[in-house]
Design a protein around this motif. Sequence first.
Motif, PDB file in Angstrom:
ATOM      1  N   GLY A  69       0.790  -1.232   0.000  1.00 49.91           N
ATOM      2  CA  GLY A  69       0.000   0.000   0.000  1.00 49.91           C
ATOM      3  C   GLY A  69       0.817   1.275   0.000  1.00 49.91           C
ATOM      4  O   GLY A  69       0.322   2.334  -0.387  1.00 49.91           O
ATOM      5  N   VAL A  71       3.958   1.752  -1.486  1.00 48.07           N
ATOM      6  CA  VAL A  71       5.113   1.774  -2.396  1.00 48.07           C
ATOM      7  C   VAL A  71       5.224   3.040  -3.239  1.00 48.07           C
ATOM      8  O   VAL A  71       6.268   3.270  -3.858  1.00 48.07           O
ATOM      9  CB  VAL A  71       5.142   0.547  -3.345  1.00 48.07           C
ATOM     10  CG1 VAL A  71       5.410  -0.723  -2.571  1.00 48.07           C
ATOM     11  CG2 VAL A  71       3.878   0.450  -4.181  1.00 48.07           C
ATOM     12  N   ASP A  72       4.196   3.866  -3.251  1.00 47.21           N
ATOM     13  CA  ASP A  72       4.349   5.124  -3.983  1.00 47.21           C
ATOM     14  C   ASP A  72       5.046   6.201  -3.165  1.00 47.21           C
ATOM     15  O   ASP A  72       5.273   7.306  -3.670  1.00 47.21           O
ATOM     16  CB  ASP A  72       2.993   5.601  -4.516  1.00 47.21           C
ATOM     17  CG  ASP A  72       2.590   4.842  -5.785  1.00 47.21           C
ATOM     18  OD1 ASP A  72       3.236   3.824  -6.105  1.00 47.21           O
ATOM     19  OD2 ASP A  72       1.641   5.272  -6.464  1.00 47.21           O
ATOM     20  N   ALA A 186      -7.967   1.326   2.113  1.00 48.03           N
ATOM     21  CA  ALA A 186      -7.844  -0.109   1.861  1.00 48.03           C
ATOM     22  C   ALA A 186      -8.357  -0.508   0.490  1.00 48.03           C
ATOM     23  O   ALA A 186      -7.906  -1.486  -0.082  1.00 48.03           O
ATOM     24  CB  ALA A 186      -8.592  -0.888   2.943  1.00 48.03           C
ATOM     25  N   ARG A 187      -9.299   0.236  -0.054  1.00 45.94           N
ATOM     26  CA  ARG A 187      -9.934  -0.222  -1.299  1.00 45.94           C
ATOM     27  C   ARG A 187      -9.290   0.335  -2.559  1.00 45.94           C
ATOM     28  O   ARG A 187      -9.829   0.128  -3.652  1.00 45.94           O
ATOM     29  CB  ARG A 187     -11.428   0.094  -1.261  1.00 45.94           C
ATOM     30  CG  ARG A 187     -11.769   1.556  -1.309  1.00 45.94           C
ATOM     31  CD  ARG A 187     -13.287   1.793  -1.277  1.00 45.94           C
ATOM     32  NE  ARG A 187     -13.568   3.213  -1.224  1.00 45.94           N
ATOM     33  CZ  ARG A 187     -13.988   3.863  -0.147  1.00 45.94           C
ATOM     34  NH1 ARG A 187     -14.199   3.232   0.991  1.00 45.94           N
ATOM     35  NH2 ARG A 187     -14.200   5.166  -0.197  1.00 45.94           N
ATOM     36  N   VAL A 188      -8.186   1.025  -2.435  1.00 47.41           N
ATOM     37  CA  VAL A 188      -7.554   1.623  -3.615  1.00 47.41           C
ATOM     38  C   VAL A 188      -6.060   1.291  -3.706  1.00 47.41           C
ATOM     39  O   VAL A 188      -5.450   0.812  -2.755  1.00 47.41           O
ATOM     40  CB  VAL A 188      -7.731   3.163  -3.636  1.00 47.41           C
ATOM     41  CG1 VAL A 188      -9.204   3.524  -3.829  1.00 47.41           C
ATOM     42  CG2 VAL A 188      -7.151   3.782  -2.371  1.00 47.41           C
ATOM     43  N   ASP A 189      -5.487   1.591  -4.865  1.00 48.91           N
ATOM     44  CA  ASP A 189      -4.075   1.320  -5.122  1.00 48.91           C
ATOM     45  C   ASP A 189      -3.163   2.311  -4.398  1.00 48.91           C
ATOM     46  O   ASP A 189      -3.635   3.291  -3.808  1.00 48.91           O
ATOM     47  CB  ASP A 189      -3.823   1.420  -6.622  1.00 48.91           C
ATOM     48  CG  ASP A 189      -4.052   2.826  -7.121  1.00 48.91           C
ATOM     49  OD1 ASP A 189      -5.215   3.200  -7.368  1.00 48.91           O
ATOM     50  OD2 ASP A 189      -3.068   3.575  -7.230  1.00 48.91           O
ATOM     51  N   ALA A 190      -1.864   2.058  -4.494  1.00 51.43           N
ATOM     52  CA  ALA A 190      -0.873   2.860  -3.767  1.00 51.43           C
ATOM     53  C   ALA A 190      -0.874   4.333  -4.185  1.00 51.43           C
ATOM     54  O   ALA A 190      -0.514   5.198  -3.388  1.00 51.43           O
ATOM     55  CB  ALA A 190       0.514   2.263  -3.956  1.00 51.43           C
ATOM     56  N   GLY A 191      -1.272   4.599  -5.413  1.00 51.25           N
ATOM     57  CA  GLY A 191      -1.284   5.991  -5.877  1.00 51.25           C
ATOM     58  C   GLY A 191      -2.351   6.807  -5.160  1.00 51.25           C
ATOM     59  O   GLY A 191      -2.080   7.895  -4.635  1.00 51.25           O
ATOM     60  N   ARG A 192      -3.562   6.275  -5.144  1.00 49.99           N
ATOM     61  CA  ARG A 192      -4.621   6.983  -4.433  1.00 49.99           C
ATOM     62  C   ARG A 192      -4.382   6.974  -2.924  1.00 49.99           C
ATOM     63  O   ARG A 192      -4.723   7.923  -2.226  1.00 49.99           O
ATOM     64  CB  ARG A 192      -5.981   6.350  -4.782  1.00 49.99           C
ATOM     65  CG  ARG A 192      -6.429   6.722  -6.202  1.00 49.99           C
ATOM     66  CD  ARG A 192      -7.690   5.972  -6.615  1.00 49.99           C
ATOM     67  NE  ARG A 192      -7.382   4.586  -6.978  1.00 49.99           N
ATOM     68  CZ  ARG A 192      -8.293   3.664  -7.292  1.00 49.99           C
ATOM     69  NH1 ARG A 192      -9.585   3.994  -7.285  1.00 49.99           N
ATOM     70  NH2 ARG A 192      -7.937   2.441  -7.617  1.00 49.99           N
ATOM     71  N   LYS A 193      -3.760   5.926  -2.435  1.00 49.98           N
ATOM     72  CA  LYS A 193      -3.429   5.920  -1.001  1.00 49.98           C
ATOM     73  C   LYS A 193      -2.490   7.083  -0.683  1.00 49.98           C
ATOM     74  O   LYS A 193      -2.684   7.784   0.303  1.00 49.98           O
ATOM     75  CB  LYS A 193      -2.737   4.604  -0.618  1.00 49.98           C
ATOM     76  CG  LYS A 193      -3.669   3.435  -0.363  1.00 49.98           C
ATOM     77  CD  LYS A 193      -2.917   2.300   0.343  1.00 49.98           C
ATOM     78  CE  LYS A 193      -3.782   1.060   0.528  1.00 49.98           C
ATOM     79  NZ  LYS A 193      -3.932   0.262  -0.709  1.00 49.98           N
ATOM     80  N   ARG A 194      -1.494   7.276  -1.507  1.00 51.82           N
ATOM     81  CA  ARG A 194      -0.558   8.371  -1.218  1.00 51.82           C
ATOM     82  C   ARG A 194      -1.268   9.719  -1.252  1.00 51.82           C
ATOM     83  O   ARG A 194      -1.053  10.557  -0.377  1.00 51.82           O
ATOM     84  CB  ARG A 194       0.612   8.369  -2.212  1.00 51.82           C
ATOM     85  CG  ARG A 194       1.574   9.510  -1.906  1.00 51.82           C
ATOM     86  CD  ARG A 194       2.845   9.516  -2.692  1.00 51.82           C
ATOM     87  NE  ARG A 194       3.483  10.825  -2.494  1.00 51.82           N
ATOM     88  CZ  ARG A 194       4.645  11.195  -2.987  1.00 51.82           C
ATOM     89  NH1 ARG A 194       5.348  10.343  -3.716  1.00 51.82           N
ATOM     90  NH2 ARG A 194       5.132  12.396  -2.755  1.00 51.82           N
ATOM     91  N   ARG A 196      -4.292  10.398  -0.535  1.00 50.20           N
ATOM     92  CA  ARG A 196      -5.168  10.570   0.622  1.00 50.20           C
ATOM     93  C   ARG A 196      -4.404  10.680   1.932  1.00 50.20           C
ATOM     94  O   ARG A 196      -4.937  11.174   2.927  1.00 50.20           O
ATOM     95  CB  ARG A 196      -6.148   9.391   0.689  1.00 50.20           C
ATOM     96  CG  ARG A 196      -7.101   9.419  -0.476  1.00 50.20           C
ATOM     97  CD  ARG A 196      -7.936   8.171  -0.614  1.00 50.20           C
ATOM     98  NE  ARG A 196      -8.527   8.159  -1.955  1.00 50.20           N
ATOM     99  CZ  ARG A 196      -9.417   7.268  -2.380  1.00 50.20           C
ATOM    100  NH1 ARG A 196      -9.857   6.333  -1.567  1.00 50.20           N
ATOM    101  NH2 ARG A 196      -9.885   7.326  -3.609  1.00 50.20           N
ATOM    102  N   GLY A 198      -1.273  12.128   2.326  1.00 51.54           N
ATOM    103  CA  GLY A 198      -0.404  13.308   2.477  1.00 51.54           C
ATOM    104  C   GLY A 198       0.971  12.921   2.943  1.00 51.54           C
ATOM    105  O   GLY A 198       1.697  12.226   2.242  1.00 51.54           O
TER     106      GLY A 198
END
Lengths: 233, 233, 233, 233, 233, 233
Positions: A69, A71-72, A186-194, A196, A198
């Motif tokens: 989660g 890695v970005d 939890a429901r998205v890839d590492a890009g959207r996790k990053r 959200r 900050g």
Amino acid sequence: MYINAMNWSQVEEHIKKDDRCIFPLGCIEQHAHLSLGTDMILSEKIAMDAAEPLGIPVFPAMPYGLTAGFVDFPGTISLRIRTYIAFIEDILDGLYHSGFRRILIVNGHGGNAPAGVVISEWMNRNRDASVKMYDWWRAPKTMAKVLEIDSRASHASWMENFPWTRLEGVVQPQHVKDCVDLNGLARVDAGRKRERLGDGCCHGLYERPDTDMLAIWEIAVEETRAQLENDWH
Amino acid sequence: MYINAMNWSQVEEHIKKDDRCIFPLGCIEQHAHLSLGTDMILSEKIAMDAAEPLGIPVFPAMPYGLTAGFVDFPGTISLRIRTYIAFIEDILDGLYHSGFRRILIVNGHGGNAPAGVVISEWMNRNRDASVKMYDWWRAPKTMAKVLEIDSRASHASWMENFPWTRLEGVVQPQHVKDCVDLNGLARVDAGRKRERLGDGCCHGLYERPDTDMLAIWEIAVEETRAQLENDWH
Amino acid sequence: MYINAMNWSQVEEHIKKDDRCIFPLGCIEQHAHLSLGTDMILSEKIAMDAAEPLGIPVFPAMPYGLTAGFVDFPGTISLRIRTYIAFIEDILDGLYHSGFRRILIVNGHGGNAPAGVVISEWMNRNRDASVKMYDWWRAPKTMAKVLEIDSRASHASWMENFPWTRLEGVVQPQHVKDCVDLNGLARVDAGRKRERLGDGCCHGLYERPDTDMLAIWEIAVEETRAQLENDWH
Amino acid sequence: MYINAMNWSQVEEHIKKDDRCIFPLGCIEQHAHLSLGTDMILSEKIAMDAAEPLGIPVFPAMPYGLTAGFVDFPGTISLRIRTYIAFIEDILDGLYHSGFRRILIVNGHGGNAPAGVVISEWMNRNRDASVKMYDWWRAPKTMAKVLEIDSRASHASWMENFPWTRLEGVVQPQHVKDCVDLNGLARVDAGRKRERLGDGCCHGLYERPDTDMLAIWEIAVEETRAQLENDWH
Amino acid sequence: MYINAMNWSQVEEHIKKDDRCIFPLGCIEQHAHLSLGTDMILSEKIAMDAAEPLGIPVFPAMPYGLTAGFVDFPGTISLRIRTYIAFIEDILDGLYHSGFRRILIVNGHGGNAPAGVVISEWMNRNRDASVKMYDWWRAPKTMAKVLEIDSRASHASWMENFPWTRLEGVVQPQHVKDCVDLNGLARVDAGRKRERLGDGCCHGLYERPDTDMLAIWEIAVEETRAQLENDWH
Amino acid sequence: MYINAMNWSQVEEHIKKDDRCIFPLGCIEQHAHLSLGTDMILSEKIAMDAAEPLGIPVFPAMPYGLTAGFVDFPGTISLRIRTYIAFIEDILDGLYHSGFRRILIVNGHGGNAPAGVVISEWMNRNRDASVKMYDWWRAPKTMAKVLEIDSRASHASWMENFPWTRLEGVVQPQHVKDCVDLNGLARVDAGRKRERLGDGCCHGLYERPDTDMLAIWEIAVEETRAQLENDWH
């Protein structure tokens, strides 16, 4: 006793008297303003501090863990889960072949949880061994102390900011970070996790006085040591 | 710069200017009277010393490697080769995803050589990267210095006995060990290997004066640093 | 004796008296102007010639090996290392299940070296077996003969140009190829390797008189045969 | 809508308008006096009931999951974790290839948690998808209702005893089972786990009135349906 | 044209004009009184004979295949299916990377059938290629000729007894072997299979006149050649 | 008896008297106008109907199988063959560990055939077990009945159109579909396969009277039951 401070014949002698050892699990992943190695540093140090008066061998922490989660965030390294389970199997086989039968895995990273499944499978093939997967930071007494001090605590917040995980010259933010939506992560890839996350912290203050931190550490060391001393098999 | 002394945004900034990094490979295996962690200690320290003036990030050494032949010496942990190649793939993927394109793998253990094959496969999928598999102790200038001092040198002999791999309170044998039959080791299992190896050293004296050792180290640091500075792509 | 010249009951009878066999490893990869099958041809023929007077079964050579670095030369086929190690494990299991306990692996390709690690792991699970990984072309006496004749020798140069690896109608270059920068090949992908290698030869003349070649072969056959006769277990 | 009630062209038409689907995860494992298929039955039924008014396709539940700890109870089938992660990858690849982009995994068995790690890895390779790993029985409202009714609830206790998981002719015990030591289970193999677990229930009553059960079910269906309707991407 | 009679630049030139090649699959397994290499010998020879007038490259046969059922007959070597599928994937990747787009896999062993599933998966990732899995001995015209001559034909019977698979000095039985119960073989391990199979032949005479054999071969070569010439993509 | 209608202690009691069980294999794949779950529905129902009077436990069908060729028809899910073989191994290990020694695998999908190879390997490691891979629809008597009724029969034609696989509200085509070129399908990817297959049916009518279908079913149930009753070991 750190395994790097022993040679093979010392280990052989030790096992004749005591078949316990510790294996710490870490992770190299973003911890906001703290060290990328936070989970590795803490799991190895808590293992060393807990084992010290007992003379139990502590193997070098596995630095790398499961953190797809994050890695970005550069500097984060995630093993694939298939690699990780093979690694855990090999380590357990190796410790067993050396003669260890009671193994405490001191885990410093929540994402490494699938190791517990591997342990369960492995014990069915090695039925005279006992292996504990122990998440030191959320053991009951340790977590109770954290919550007593400040319940707004999370990944990369003050609760991981120890003298040995903070970085020289890095100034921590002074505000309380609002809690991020963990389901939304939890429901998205590492890009959207990053996007959200900050700076990477999930919730809470970024630092608290060392008196708080050392009080937590002291409890954690004792609670980890009790795992070594009690309730095997 | 040790990656544990950095946070993710520092890595991100660094990569914008310089896409080099170091990844050290170790092994936890018998080294006769020396530390079980000898290969890990040396590969990580040589990497740190070489990188220091250049500011290049050094990732934590992988402590565990390939050493099936020594597993009957307690404390030795060998990964299966299938696990190891998966691990090397994941690390390279992770470093690449972070943005690194020039990667120096500083290897401290001969048995880890299959990593070189993995690198070769991996570069075909990542054709803008350059990865060096570098066995620091047998680089030309370093090995020449070793041989100049004393050609009776081997695994677990004086040539691995540095102030940072020897153990407090352990007295080294004072004789020259005869050279074991290396082919005789290669064709048998770990049990017969242990019988034939005795204390685990292959050949030579067990210790030499620190002036010798530091002279070797100095050359090795320079030679490793040159790998960082020159001949990429 | 070539296994294809035997049926199962003949193998069964043979093993009752002699538990040795040979398994040759090849590779289908560019050899400049020579046959793509050079490594397979040589490893199988040296095995056959060495075994002939001893009546030891020779299994068909595995044609395919590890050669990720040369895949940009058409006709080259590289297995992934993970496939190769599984293959080696299966072959050893199969030979053992048939009753063989002393196994000579005659290897014709340097890139196949990870097979040695697999053998080491496998022997720990089959402790009554003895397996030799034998690189026929760089055995001491054979290599000494090569160097005595002409030290400018390498992959795809004259030293691999035997009557059974050269191709009808193909004229070999007549110059001495300068030595390519081997480190410069190792750190890059197959595309840049091909650019730097030109025709695929690494160093030296492309052909020498057959008197030289047959002198090498004679020594190699004897040296390989000695591996079959001596020093098992 | 159950996928078994659709043909391929109906799925193709459906996806043009709505890229959501459900994939339920079960497990065949001991549930004390209840059906061995409890987790499969519940995850598939909750998925069907939640999806029904929305017309979203529900794929057949994967019956088999991760339950190494219970394999000494006959009828329990545990996949190896390495198999399971490969399976989850394949299912996600297949759903994606069909055109689905929003996937709700309704999980009925706590031991299947490593699927969450696989999802996290998989989304990094399929960044336009959103996948939720949803443990229906411990979603906030559902678990709150359970605890409101009777906090002594656990694996194989009353909280899993629905009209569709109990067995004809099997009389449930009438006492409250004392809570077993869950840490004591985790650190040992399946044999000692079985000894310590007795009939397989962990804690609490074995049955409660259907009014209680149906009240829980109603909340669970609504809470699961909300997962389908809200908060994607 | 045998690939061992080509060098890489010849292959490169060839592919510019013709993107077809042949890859034969064999097996080293008991064939009663015939060669252990029967399947390898036949698949490679039929490939060579069929390709000869067309100049299409023939890669060396893979000697080893899937034959778990026969491993209790010494000399039989079976790969695990997981190894075999990885091998087939690698070969296809390698041929494709070389530039081949129409690949005829000439299979000599029924047990290798799972290769067909691998091909099906692989083509989905390489949609401009066409791969045929071709069991030469049961192609319609070839099998019709066999049955016309003598319908009592099977594994290791006369139908595999060609001049190039029979062994010097081995006298074939002269009776007709009764048909073994094939279902009875399929449901048991290799030990019971060997007991039930006796010498390893399944049904029929052990030899027939070479006029019969060469008539079959002629048809088989033509039928295989037609696969090369017609019906690609 | 459906395993979901049993608890673990009932299974334990049952195995003491009878070590037989059934494991059905299905597939979720296009069946033209019929249910995507046709293969799963039929294999599970035939297993249940056959086992019913014998009281033999029937495990839940594995819904997912090998169908790489049909993945361009939405709703089709194909496991990779490597996943599938691992799955079959795990199921067999699990059934064996539970105590079953005679296992009938009722297969509903031709593409799952590699399971037979896995079974063959597995029995060599578990030599006291007997496992039958049984393709119910092409067992001799069942297939004879099909051909007696109408030899123009194939995947997704009338021969799979049972009351329990047809879909409410879907009208079947009334013509006889010409036979598609099966070799033409086998040599291409899923995209070209879909183009050539049209609605997905391979040959024949799409429906026949239920008297025909039930006559087939009755024979199939009896023939499957005979597999349970006879010819083990």
